[in-house]
Design a protein around this motif. Structure first.
Motif, mmCIF file in Angstrom:
data_model
loop_
_atom_site.group_PDB
_atom_site.id
_atom_site.type_symbol
_atom_site.label_atom_id
_atom_site.label_comp_id
_atom_site.label_asym_id
_atom_site.label_seq_id
_atom_site.Cartn_x
_atom_site.Cartn_y
_atom_site.Cartn_z
ATOM 1 N N VAL A 17 12.658 8.284 22.296
ATOM 2 C CA VAL A 17 12.625 7.101 21.442
ATOM 3 C C VAL A 17 12.067 7.499 19.788
ATOM 4 O O VAL A 17 12.646 7.196 19.021
ATOM 5 C CB VAL A 17 11.499 6.151 22.050
ATOM 6 C CG1 VAL A 17 11.175 4.928 20.785
ATOM 7 C CG2 VAL A 17 12.206 5.437 23.145
ATOM 8 N N MET A 18 11.007 8.208 20.012
ATOM 9 C CA MET A 18 10.504 8.970 18.669
ATOM 10 C C MET A 18 11.283 9.653 17.875
ATOM 11 O O MET A 18 11.444 9.816 16.746
ATOM 12 C CB MET A 18 8.702 9.642 19.082
ATOM 13 C CG MET A 18 8.035 8.382 19.427
ATOM 14 S SD MET A 18 7.667 7.090 18.461
ATOM 15 C CE MET A 18 7.330 7.600 17.013
ATOM 16 N N GLN A 32 8.719 15.105 19.662
ATOM 17 C CA GLN A 32 8.966 15.737 21.192
ATOM 18 C C GLN A 32 8.600 17.034 21.023
ATOM 19 O O GLN A 32 8.712 17.712 19.767
ATOM 20 C CB GLN A 32 10.358 15.539 21.224
ATOM 21 C CG GLN A 32 11.298 15.799 22.545
ATOM 22 C CD GLN A 32 12.756 15.517 22.231
ATOM 23 O OE1 GLN A 32 13.222 15.294 21.522
ATOM 24 N NE2 GLN A 32 13.264 15.265 23.706
ATOM 25 N N GLY A 33 8.334 17.672 22.134
ATOM 26 C CA GLY A 33 7.789 19.026 22.013
ATOM 27 C C GLY A 33 8.966 20.275 22.357
ATOM 28 O O GLY A 33 9.276 20.187 23.240
ATOM 29 N N GLU A 326 -4.803 -0.236 14.476
ATOM 30 C CA GLU A 326 -3.500 -0.771 15.007
ATOM 31 C C GLU A 326 -3.551 -0.116 16.585
ATOM 32 O O GLU A 326 -4.100 0.926 16.745
ATOM 33 C CB GLU A 326 -2.234 -0.260 14.331
ATOM 34 C CG GLU A 326 -2.015 -1.004 12.852
ATOM 35 C CD GLU A 326 -1.168 0.238 12.075
ATOM 36 O OE1 GLU A 326 -0.091 -0.033 11.996
ATOM 37 O OE2 GLU A 326 -1.784 0.912 11.497
ATOM 38 N N LYS A 327 -2.360 -0.797 17.361
ATOM 39 C CA LYS A 327 -2.121 -0.312 18.539
ATOM 40 C C LYS A 327 -1.521 1.172 18.264
ATOM 41 O O LYS A 327 -1.067 1.457 17.336
ATOM 42 C CB LYS A 327 -1.039 -1.025 19.141
ATOM 43 C CG LYS A 327 -1.667 -2.107 20.075
ATOM 44 C CD LYS A 327 -0.659 -2.956 20.625
ATOM 45 C CE LYS A 327 0.810 -2.454 21.032
ATOM 46 N NZ LYS A 327 1.457 -3.532 21.579
ATOM 47 N N ASP A 328 -1.739 2.331 19.362
ATOM 48 C CA ASP A 328 -1.050 3.474 18.803
ATOM 49 C C ASP A 328 0.324 3.772 18.646
ATOM 50 O O ASP A 328 0.845 4.460 17.853
ATOM 51 C CB ASP A 328 -1.545 4.606 19.772
ATOM 52 C CG ASP A 328 -1.339 4.324 21.258
ATOM 53 O OD1 ASP A 328 -0.541 3.583 21.552
ATOM 54 O OD2 ASP A 328 -1.479 5.248 22.005
ATOM 55 N N ALA A 342 6.482 11.989 12.485
ATOM 56 C CA ALA A 342 6.785 11.533 13.505
ATOM 57 C C ALA A 342 5.863 12.084 14.752
ATOM 58 O O ALA A 342 5.490 13.541 14.897
ATOM 59 C CB ALA A 342 8.039 11.318 14.195
ATOM 60 N N THR A 343 5.010 11.401 15.650
ATOM 61 C CA THR A 343 4.121 11.634 16.484
ATOM 62 C C THR A 343 4.465 11.095 17.763
ATOM 63 O O THR A 343 5.257 10.122 17.958
ATOM 64 C CB THR A 343 2.758 11.611 16.158
ATOM 65 O OG1 THR A 343 2.456 9.923 16.042
ATOM 66 C CG2 THR A 343 2.436 12.016 14.865
ATOM 67 N N ILE A 344 3.554 11.196 19.029
ATOM 68 C CA ILE A 344 3.551 10.454 20.242
ATOM 69 C C ILE A 344 2.365 9.825 20.414
ATOM 70 O O ILE A 344 1.388 10.239 20.596
ATOM 71 C CB ILE A 344 3.893 11.360 21.369
ATOM 72 C CG1 ILE A 344 5.226 12.141 21.235
ATOM 73 C CG2 ILE A 344 4.004 10.815 22.698
ATOM 74 C CD1 ILE A 344 6.575 11.562 21.536
#
Ligand code: GLN
Length: 380
Positions: A17-18, A32-33, A326-328, A342-344
């Motif tokens: 998704v991210m 993503q890693g 905010e929500k994470d 972009a992060t997770i």
């Protein structure tokens, strides 16, 4: 039409998704890693040579003997554990397949599996598909230590397995000797297996020791140990890994492995067997990644994020309480769309989506990528 889903609560993984959102809005993808730099040219040459030399048909079911022998030698040298390459090592399609296969081979309906959260997202669905019950225990920032007294209370006559992951995704924590001692007391004289996800075994910092289950005979004899060449050789797209386990467990593992994939791709096994001869290829990883961790942390220290500890893995987590309430999940999406990074969101690793206002960055990236990301984050 499928009338009853086997995994009704499961959607698409947060990594997909991210990454998709990062691509859509052209953000720097620290979600993503995976590395954004090339894997070693020598390794690519070895794969090419293997293909040209005719290694293009099925590998043996358990994996190429030369590669299994190398892994046995590496494990013995690093941890003092002797694994028989014929009966106790299997080459898999990445760590993910090893995890699924180990769970599939051992978990019966109503068996209980203890999973520490935040947890890598591949564990719970596999347990549920086998009819097992996930007994999750939520760990808390900043240290995410395992509360062993609570683990003791979770143990029942149905406990079949404990899943461990060190160095840990997403928190970067590691198991230490006192964790090993507590774990050993808990499993002693009990019929409990360990699934030890050690895919980040060589990404460990500040001179810390990787506490592999292979180092402790009483734990080793009940453990499936999972490893990934994707992490070792900057080649996550190759999807190659392996599993170590005592012969009786490995026999059950292979009963599943042979029907899940039968065997995994041959030329890459040939290449990696050769490449592994030079132990520097993996022993140099700690300093390689520690340098990335350090410069990224220095950069983040200038932003309004609060750094959490990181002793290993690809990942640096931060609190964003100083920036937003905010929500994470919402914060991660806004960070991607409006600030281009972009992060997770770490709530994605909790079955109950617990939100400690923590997000995860992957620092397995080129220095210029990390610098550009910090530049953007400074605007927050
Ligand atoms: N392990 C990687 C991560 O945590 C991603 C793997 C995947 O995309 N399934 O980001």
């Amino acid at each position: 039409m499928i009338s009853v889903s086997k995994l009704p609560q499961t959607g698409t993984t947060i990594f997909t998704v991210m990454s998709a959102l990062a691509n859509e809005v052209n953000a720097i993808n620290l979600s993503q890693g995976f590395p954004d730099y090339e894997c070693p040219a020598e390794l690519i040459d070895l794969v090419t040579a293997a293909m040209k030399n005719g290694y293009n048909q099925y590998a043996p079911m358990a994996g190429l003997p030369a590669l299994r022998e190398r892994i046995a030698a590496k494990t013995e040298k690093l941890h003092g554990a002797v694994y028989n390459p014929d009966t106790e090592i299997t080459i898999t399609a990445g760590g993910t397949q090893a995890i699924f296969t180990a769970i599939c081979a051992t978990i019966h309906p109503n068996d209980e599996v203890i999973v520490f959260e935040p947890a890598y997202d591949a564990y719970a669905p596999a347990i549920k598909l086998m009819g097992g019950t996930v007994k999750s225990l939520a760990l808390e920032p900043p240290d995410y230590r395992i509360p062993w007294e609570m683990v003791k209370r979770l143990i029942s006559s149905r406990t079949r397995m404990i899943i461990l992951n060190s160095p840990h995704n997403p928190t970067g924590t590691i198991l230490r000797k006192d964790d090993i001692d507590q774990l050993s007391i808990i499993v002693k004289n009990r019929d409990i297996l360990i699934l030890s996800d050690e895919v980040y075994e060589h990404l460990i910092y500040d001179g810390e020791v990787h506490e592999s289950m292979a180092r402790y005979p009483e734990l080793q004899q009940r453990s499936f140990i999972v490893a990934s060449f994707g992490k070792l050789f900057h080649s996550t797209g190759w999807k190659l890994g392996y599993c170590l386990a005592p012969a009786a467990l490995m026999q059950e593992f292979r009963k599943i492995h042979q029907f899940l994939v039968f065997s995994v791709n041959t030329p890459m096994q040939v290449a990696i067997a050769e490449y592994l001869k030079n132990e520097e290829t993996y022993l140099s990883l700690s300093s390689f990644f520690q340098q990335k961790r350090d410069t990224f942390r220095q950069g983040l220290a200038q932003t309004r994020f609060e750094l959490l500890p990181c002793s290993g893995s690809y990942f640096q987590s931060v609190w964003y309480n100083n920036i937003s309430d905010e929500k994470d999940t919402d914060f991660s999406i806004r960070l991607t769309r409006d600030f281009g990074v972009a992060t997770i969101p770490v709530s994605a690793f909790y079955s109950k989506a617990i939100d400690y206002h923590v997000i995860r960055f992957c620092f397995a990236k080129k220095q210029e990528t990390l610098d550009m990301a910090v530049e953007k984050l400074l605007a927050l």
